[in-house]
Design an enzyme around this catalytic site. Structure first.
Site, mmCIF file in Angstrom:
data_model
loop_
_atom_site.group_PDB
_atom_site.id
_atom_site.type_symbol
_atom_site.label_atom_id
_atom_site.label_comp_id
_atom_site.label_asym_id
_atom_site.label_seq_id
_atom_site.Cartn_x
_atom_site.Cartn_y
_atom_site.Cartn_z
ATOM 1 N N ASP A 595 -29.625 76.752 92.462
ATOM 2 C CA ASP A 595 -29.318 76.914 93.882
ATOM 3 C C ASP A 595 -29.143 75.538 94.531
ATOM 4 O O ASP A 595 -28.614 74.620 93.909
ATOM 5 C CB ASP A 595 -30.462 77.707 94.542
ATOM 6 N N HIS A 650 -31.800 76.776 101.352
ATOM 7 C CA HIS A 650 -31.507 78.067 100.722
ATOM 8 C C HIS A 650 -32.352 78.279 99.478
ATOM 9 O O HIS A 650 -33.011 79.317 99.310
ATOM 10 C CB HIS A 650 -30.013 78.121 100.394
ATOM 11 N N ASN A 739 -21.833 88.782 100.200
ATOM 12 C CA ASN A 739 -22.028 89.178 101.597
ATOM 13 C C ASN A 739 -20.731 89.457 102.339
ATOM 14 O O ASN A 739 -20.664 89.270 103.554
ATOM 15 C CB ASN A 739 -22.779 88.058 102.341
ATOM 16 N N SER A 806 -28.472 87.016 98.964
ATOM 17 C CA SER A 806 -29.244 85.902 98.398
ATOM 18 C C SER A 806 -30.741 86.120 98.558
ATOM 19 O O SER A 806 -31.544 85.611 97.769
ATOM 20 C CB SER A 806 -28.866 84.595 99.086
#
Length: 846
Positions: A595, A650, A739, A806
C-alpha cells in the site's frame, strides 16, 4: 410548536424533576379542591371581551393553599412577578365559566423558567419547558369549565416574568416560539397543530421595506395564518395589529403576498381552525414570489378553463395548479389588465414548494397592460403551476387556459407510467424523443433469472443520458441508492450500460441533459449460469469469521458473544470476537500491507510490526541475501529504500483494521495478534504496475502468509503474474473490488476468477455501498465486509474514519489471518473456499 425541528430530544426535560418541593405540594389535593370552589374575584359581565391586569400585593404562593386567586378568566389577564433560588415556585388559581379554549404565555424571561397547568385534582394537563430564556406557551383547543392551577417554576437562575392568560378561540398572545431572525431570503419551517397546541408563533424582522411572501402548505386539516405587528409592544394582538391573513378553508394552501412591508419586527401566527395536522411554512422576500402554494387547483383537464382574479399591493401573486394526464399542447392567455402583470409556467420537480433553477418552463412579461401569452406544443404529461404576478400597479385579470391532448408519448414520464417492455430475454429496439417539452422517458422490464443486461443509446443530436434503476422499496420514486448504473457522456456521444442483474423488475430512464433529440434505444438480456449461492451484487455474502474459523477446525460455528458496539461495529459485523473467545487472534500469521506504507511507530501498531530477523539494521549489508539492504521493517518500492513509512495515511488505516493492538484504547484489529509487513508501492501520485508487482513478490519471498491489496488500476500482466506467483507459493491474496460503482470488480480484484479473493463494501446496516463495484456475472471468489465510515489508525498516533472497498478488504485479510492462526496448514484455495463457503448472504440489501 414544532419542537423536533428546533431542538434535540436530549433537550427535553421532565417538568417534575425541577423541584422536589413542587411534587410534594401535589399531594394536598383535598385542600386544593375545596379552595378552588370558592369565588375568587367578582365575575365579569358576559358577552364582552375584557381584560384585567391586577397588581400583585403579595408574592404568589408556592403551594395550593397560598396560590394567588385570579378568579374567573374572561378575555385576557396579565400578571408579573419573579422566581429565583429563594422563591422557586409561583402558583395561580383561576376558573373557566364555560367550556372553551385556553391560551397561556410566559415571557420576559432572563433565566430558565417553566410553566404547567393542573386541574382541580392536581393532575397535570399541559406544560411548557423550553430551554434557556425562551418564551413558554400553552395553547389548548378545549378546556372544560372548572377550576385550575398554574405553576411557574424556576429551572435555573433568577428571573422576572410576565404571565398572560386568555380563553380566546384563537390565541391573541404573542410569545415567540421560533425566531426566524432577519428575513432576507427564503426560510422554511415545519410544525404540527393539534388539540394541545393550537397555535405556533414565528417572529422575524425586516431591515428595509421589502416584498413579503408566505405560503402554508402540506395541510391535512383546516389551518390558517396571519401576519401581525405588535405596534404597542404589549405582547397581545390588539385591533388593527393584524396586517394580513389567509383562511382559504378545508385543507387548502394558505398564502400571503405583500408588495411592500416596512422595516420592523413582525409575527406570523399559524393557528387551528378545525382538525389536526402538520404543515410547512415558507417565508420569503423574493420578487416575484418563489413560493408555490397553489391557491386554486384546476385539477386534471383538457379543453378550456377560465378564471378571474385580482393583483395588488395586498396580493402580489396568484398560483394555479393543474395536471395534464397526457402529452398536450397548452395555450395560456392573461387579459383584461389595467396594470402590468406577468405570468410564468413552473414545474416543481423536487416538490419543495419553491421555484428552483430550471423549474421555470415558460414565461410572458409583456410591458404595461398588454395581454400575456404562453404557447407550448408539446407539453409532457405531469403536474404544473401557473403563477400570475405583479410587476407594477393593481388590476383584475381574466386567465384562459386551453389544453389539447396530443398523441401519447411512446414511453411514460414516471416510474408509475413507464412503458412496459415485459420479460426481457432477447434484443429489442425503441425510438423516441426527449427534450424541453418531454425531458424524461421511462421503460420497465423484468428478468426471470440472473442475466447480463446491455443497453445502448444512439442517434443523438443533443445531450441525453441513460440510467438503470431498481425501485427496491416499490414506492414509485427513484430514491438514493436505487440507480444501479448510469451512462452520462457529454454531447451527442452514444451512451451504453453493461450490468449483471438478478431476477426482478427494473427501469430504464432516458433523460434530457440539454437540447432536444430523438434517440434509438437498444436493450438486451441474456441468462448466465452462476454457482449456487452466488449473487451478482454481493457475491457469496458477508464474511463470517466465526463460521470460517470453525469450519477450518471441522467444528460447528462458534457461539455468539455480546457485541462490543460503538466504533467496533465492524468487528461485531464480521463476528471476530467470537473467534477471539476461542483463543485465535492471528498469532503467528504475517500479513503484508502492500500500500502507501505503514506508520510503524504508531502506538496502536508498533508492537505488531514485522521485523526481518535476517537483517542487521544500519550496517549497509544485505545480511539475508534477499536483494534488499537493511530491509528490517519492509521495503519502499516508490523511493527504492528501506523505509516504508506511510505519508499518505491509507496503508496505516488498512493496517489498524487488520492488526490494531488490543490494548484498551484506539482501535482493535480483526486479527490483533497478527504481524504487519509494511510494503510501500504507492506514493502521493499513485504507483506503477512494476512497483506493485515487485511489492507482491517481496512479500511472498519474505514470509507473508496473507497479502492485502487495497488498491486498483488497469489490467497489468506483471501484477497478474505476481498474484499467481503468490497463490502458487501458498500466500492468500485479498483484493479490493474498487469504488467505481461498476457491475464487476476492477483490477487486480478481477483476477479472483483464478487466484485470491475480491472484497466489496457494506455499511453498518448491511447495505451494499453505492460506490462498491459489484460481483458481476462472471463467477469469482467475491465477498463483502464493512467499508463505510470505518475508524482506524492514521499516521502520527491519530485515528480517522474512511470509506471504500479499501476499508472492507483488511477486514477479510484479518479473517484470513484468524483462519491460518487456527489451521496454519491450509492452502490459499482452501482459505478462499472457507471464506466464500461460510459467507452470510442473509440481510444484505442493495
Amino acid at each position: 410548536m414544532p419542537r423536533t425541528t428546533f431542538y434535540a430530544s436530549s433537550d427535553v426535560r421532565q417538568f417534575w424533576a425541577t423541584s422536589s418541593t413542587f411534587s410534594t405540594t401535589l399531594d394536598s389535593s383535598a385542600k386544593f379542591v375545596s379552595d378552588l370552589t370558592e369565588p375568587l374575584l367578582p365575575s365579569r359581565e358576559s358577552g364582552g371581551r375584557s381584560s384585567f391586569d391586577p397588581r400583585l400585593t403579595n408574592d404568589p404562593g408556592s403551594s395550593f393553599d397560598s396560590a394567588y386567586k385570579i378568579g374567573t378568566l374572561i378575555g385576557t389577564g396579565h400578571f408579573s412577578d419573579s422566581v429565583s433560588v429563594t422563591d422557586t415556585i409561583d402558583m395561580y388559581r383561576f376558573r373557566l365559566q364555560n367550556d372553551g379554549s385556553f391560551n397561556l404565555t410566559l415571557t420576559g424571561l432572563s433565566a430558565d423558567a417553566d410553566v404547567a397547568l393542573f386541574d382541580r385534582r392536581g393532575q397535570l394537563i399541559a406544560f411548557s419547558n423550553r430551554n434557556g430564556n425562551a418564551d413558554e406557551t400553552i395553547n389548548l383547543q378545549f378546556l372544560e369549565a372548572g377550576a385550575y392551577s398554574i405553576v411557574v417554576n424556576q429551572f435555573s437562575g433568577n428571573t422576572s416574568y410576565d404571565l398572560s392568560l386568555s380563553s380566546d378561540r384563537v390565541s391573541n398572545l404573542l410569545a415567540t416560539e421560533v425566531n426566524a431572525g432577519l428575513l432576507d431570503a427564503t426560510q422554511t419551517f415545519n410544525g404540527v397543530i393539534q388539540s394541545n397546541n393550537t397555535s405556533d408563533l414565528y417572529s422575524f424582522s425586516l431591515d428595509t421595506t421589502s416584498c413579503f411572501n408566505l405560503s402554508l402548505s402540506g395541510l391535512s386539516s383546516d389551518i390558517d395564518v396571519r401576519l401581525i405587528q405588535d405596534s404597542n409592544g404589549n405582547g397581545v394582538i390588539d385591533p388593527d395589529e393584524t396586517i394580513a391573513f389567509s383562511n382559504q378553508g378545508n385543507n387548502r394552501n394558505e398564502t400571503i403576498n405583500l408588495q411592500a412591508l416596512a422595516a420592523g419586527n413582525y409575527f406570523v401566527q399559524v393557528y387551528q381552525f378545525l382538525g389536526e395536522g402538520s404543515y410547512t411554512l415558507n417565508l420569503s422576500t423574493a420578487v416575484p414570489s418563489d413560493l408555490l402554494a397553489a391557491e386554486s387547483d384546476l385539477g386534471a383537464f383538457s379543453g378550456t378553463q377560465n378564471v378571474s382574479g385580482t393583483i395588488g399591493a395586498l396580493n402580489t401573486a396568484d398560483v394555479y395548479e393543474f395536471n395534464l394526464e397526457v402529452e398536450s399542447s397548452l395555450s395560456v392567455t392573461l387579459a383584461g389588465l389595467s396594470a402590468d402583470v406577468d405570468i410564468r409556467l413552473v414545474r416543481d420537480f423536487n416538490a419543495n414548494g419553491m421555484v428552483d433553477n430550471n423549474e421555470e418552463i415558460a414565461f410572458s412579461d409583456n410591458a404595461g397592460t398588454l395581454d400575456e401569452f404562453i404557447n407550448l406544443n408539446p407539453l409532457v404529461a405531469g403536474n404544473y403551476l401557473l403563477q400570475v404576478y405583479q410587476y407594477s400597479g393593481e388590476t383584475s385579470y381574466n386567465l384562459n387556459l386551453t389544453a389539447t391532448p396530443l398523441n401519447a408519448d411512446g414511453a411514460g414520464n414516471t416510474l408509475g407510467t413507464a412503458f412496459n417492455i415485459g420479460v426481457l430475454n432477447s434484443s429489442l429496439t425503441f425510438n423516441d424523443f426527449v427534450g424541453t417539452a418531454d425531458p424524461l422517458d421511462f421503460y420497465s422490464f423484468s428478468i426471470d433469472t440472473t442475466s447480463t443486461f446491455n443497453l445502448s443509446l444512439t442517434g443523438l443530436s443533443a445531450d441525453a443520458d441513460a440510467f438503470l434503476i431498481h425501485d427496491a422499496n416499490n414506492n414509485g420514486v427513484v430514491d438514493t441508492g436505487e440507480v444501479v448504473a448510469a451512462s452520462t457522456l457529454g454531447g451527442t456521444a452514444a451512451e451504453s450500460i453493461g450490468q449483471g442483474l438478478s431476477a426482478g423488475t427494473y427501469y430504464i430512464e432516458i433523460a434530457q441533459f440539454s437540447g432536444d433529440t430523438t434517440y434509438t434505444l437498444d436493450v438486451s438480456a441474456s441468462a448466465v449460469n452462476l454457482p449456487p449461492g452466488f449473487n451478482v451484487n454481493y457475491g457469496y455474502g458477508l464474511v463470517d469469521a466465526a463460521a470460517a474459523v470453525a469450519a477450518a477446525l471441522g467444528l460447528p460455528t462458534f457461539a455468539d458473544v455480546p457485541d462490543r458496539g460503538g466504533n467496533d461495529w465492524g468487528l461485531d459485523q464480521v463476528r471476530a470476537p467470537e473467534v477471539w473467545n476461542q483463543g485465535y487472534t492471528g498469532q503467528g500469521v504475517i500479513v503484508a500491507v502492500v500500500d502507501t506504507g505503514v506508520d510503524y511507530n504508531h502506538v496502536d501498531l508498533s508492537g505488531n510490526i514485522w521485523v526481518n530477523a535476517g537483517e542487521i539494521a544500519g550496517d549497509g549489508i544485505d545480511n539475508d541475501n534477499n536483494g534488499f539492504i537493511d530491509d528490517v521493517r519492509g521495503w519502499d518500492f516508490v523511493d527504492a529504500d528501506n523505509d516504508p513509512m506511510d505519508t499518505e495515511g491509507h496503508g496505516t488505516h488498512v493496517s489498524g483494521t487488520i492488526a490494531g493492538m488490543n490494548n484498551g484504547f484506539g482501535v482493535t484489529g480483526v486479527a490483533y495478534n497478527s504481524t504487519i509487513m509494511p510494503v510501500r508501492v504507492l506514493g502521493p501520485n499513485g504507483g506503477s504496475s512494476t512497483g506493485v508487482a515487485a511489492g507482491i513478490i517481496y512479500a511472498v519471498n519474505n514470509g507473508a502468509d496473507v497479502i492485502n491489496l487495497s488498491l486498483g488500476g488497469g489490467f497489468s500482466t506483471e501484477i497478474r503474474d505476481a498474484i499467481e506467483y503468490a497463490f502458487n507459493q501458498g500466500v492468500v491474496v485479498v483484493m479490493a473490488a474498487g469504488n467505481e460503482g461498476q457491475s464487476q470488480p476492477g483490477f487486480p480484484a478481477r483476477h479472483a476468477t483464478d487466484w485470491g479473493i475480491a472484497v466489496g463494501a457494506v455499511d453498518i446496516t448491511n447495505t451494499l455501498a453505492n460506490f462498491s463495484n459489484r460481483a458481476g456475472t462472471t463467477p469469482l471468489d467475491y465477498i463483502v465486509a464493512p467499508g463505510v465510515d470505518v475508524l482506524s489508525t492514521t499516521p502520527n498516533n491519530t485515528y480517522s474514519s474512511f470509506s471504500g472497498t479499501s476499508m472492507a478488504t483488511p477486514h477479510v485479510a484479518g479473517v484470513a489471518a484468524l483462519i491460518l492462526s487456527a489451521n496454519p496448514g491450509l492452502t490459499p484455495a482452501q482459505v478462499e473456499a472457507l471464506l466464500t463457503g461460510t459467507a452470510n448472504p442473509n440481510g444484505i440489501t442493495v
